[in-house]
Design a protein around this motif. Structure first.
Motif: not given
Length: 408
Positions: A19-26
């Motif tokens: 959930a938290f390693i998404g494109p936004g996090t990247v």
């Protein structure tokens, strides 16, 4: 075989990592490394520890009490005059925020994949979004919890291999990595990036997701050690992957004075430095990140809303699947509407900033309820750490809300 037992026990924690390693996090991690090098890694270390603390509590609630966080919220407030206003606020913030996150996840993945694999174009952007949404929709509608969990575990493993691979290829400065990890520093103009790094890791909807997934996976005190190990190891590895992304950007961009505005830009810069393999490796990681996040946001929303409204058993599954699919569909519509992905993410940040302190406070309250958890309530250390993270989340929430309103 201990190693095989561990693999068998991995599950809900991997959902949170997905959930938290998404494109936004990247993207946020890429910008942190490109603009500040390794010096902000300490913020990710703090965010990962904070996430483990709260997610362990959430997993313990599901394992011991056999209740999701939405269910515990409904039962705790059933006689309160604030019951329905608070339920409405949480449901609205979760639904709207996760729909915005969904749009951001889909847009980020499509932009990255289009730029890396085929060159940016409206057609490739649209088809990437529709392809990811189709796979996610089929998994949400037809898959059981265990099937979705296995799919997410595969995606998390795939992401890990892809991002660790780019980390190794970029030949990072390990001494600078260690220094940035354990020496808190705030360079000029870095505060917003620090807030973003923490805000993309400590996410309120994951607390609902984790408790409900733990309830579905484990039953009672005997499973608590496995639940805790899953939380610490899976989320810890997710945090490590985020640190690797920062370090890749630091090694490939910051150290060479190159700029980037997204992970796709970093991939384009990686190709002449380290060969086309590195570009495709990062592109694969972005695609897996987009698909995994497009599954978890609808799942978390469906768990929370279904537990809060508590429908009759014969229509419970229909409502659950309808809520999850509607979040996905709204996300697709937003992503294809022409709205800028950054504006979509700002809307999600607003919902996140509004909701995180409320949910964190309620979780701490619930974890001290002896009638619910017996001897497995929080001890002094857990409450102290939880209170510290709560205070940070309040500051984070205020900062994100004010930023969304353009006050700061």
């Amino acid at each position: 075989m201990p190693s095989l037992n561990f693999i068998k026990n991995v599950g809900p924690g991997a959902l949170v990592a997905a959930a938290f390693i998404g494109p936004g996090t990247v993207t946020v991690c890429t910008l942190a490394g490109a603009n500040f090098g390794y010096v902000l890694l300490w913020a990710l270390l703090f965010a990962t520890i904070a996430t483990i603390i709260f997610q362990e509590m959430s997993g313990r609630l599901g394992t011991i009490a056999q209740k999701g966080l939405g269910e515990a919220l409904r039962e705790s407030l059933q006689h309160s005059i604030w019951r329905w206003p608070l339920f409405g606020l949480i449901a609205l913030a979760l639904y709207g925020g996760n729909a915005a996150y969904e749009a951001g996840n889909l847009s980020g993945a499509a932009l990255g994949v289009s730029a890396i694999l085929s060159g940016p174009s409206d057609a490739s952007f649209t088809w990437t979004i529709l392809s990811i949404a189709t796979v996610a929709g089929l998994a949400l509608w037809r898959g059981s919890y265990r099937q979705v969990e296995r799919l997410l575990m595969v995606l998390v493993l795939f992401m890990g291999v892809a991002f660790i691979g780019t980390f190794v290829v970029s030949q990072p400065d390990l001494s600078a990595f260690a220094h940035g990890l354990f020496t808190p520093t705030l360079p000029d103009d870095s505060l917003i990036t620090v807030v973003a790094l923490i805000g993309t890791t400590v996410v309120p909807y994951n607390l609902f997701l984790h408790a409900s997934a733990a309830k579905a996976r484990w039953q009672g005190e005997a499973d608590l050690p496995a639940a805790r190990a899953d939380s610490v190891i899976s989320i810890g590895l997710g945090g490590l992957v985020a640190m690797f992304i920062v370090s890749t950007a630091a090694a490939s961009l910051f150290s060479r004075g190159l700029g980037a505005s997204s992970a796709a830009d970093m991939a384009i810069q990686l190709e002449p430095l380290f060969g086309s393999f590195s570009k495709y490796l990062l592109g694969a990681g972005l695609l897996a990140a987009g698909l995994s996040s497009s599954l978890t946001a609808p799942l978390a929303t469906a768990y929370a809303i279904t537990e809060i409204i508590n429908p009759k058993a014969k229509i419970r599954e229909l409502i659950f699947r309808s809520v999850s699919l509607s979040v996905l569909i709204v996300g697709v519509v937003f992503a294809l509407s022409g709205a800028k992905p950054i504006n979509i993410i700002i809307g999600a940040q607003f919902a996140n900033g509004l909701l995180l302190p409320i949910i964190a406070a309620f979780l701490l309250y619930t974890m001290n309820n002896k009638a619910l958890l017996g001897k497995h309530t929080n001890g002094m250390l857990a409450n102290g750490l939880g209170a510290l993270v709560f205070l940070v989340s309040v500051g984070l929430g205020v900062r994100l809300v004010l930023k969304s309103l353009s006050v700061m």
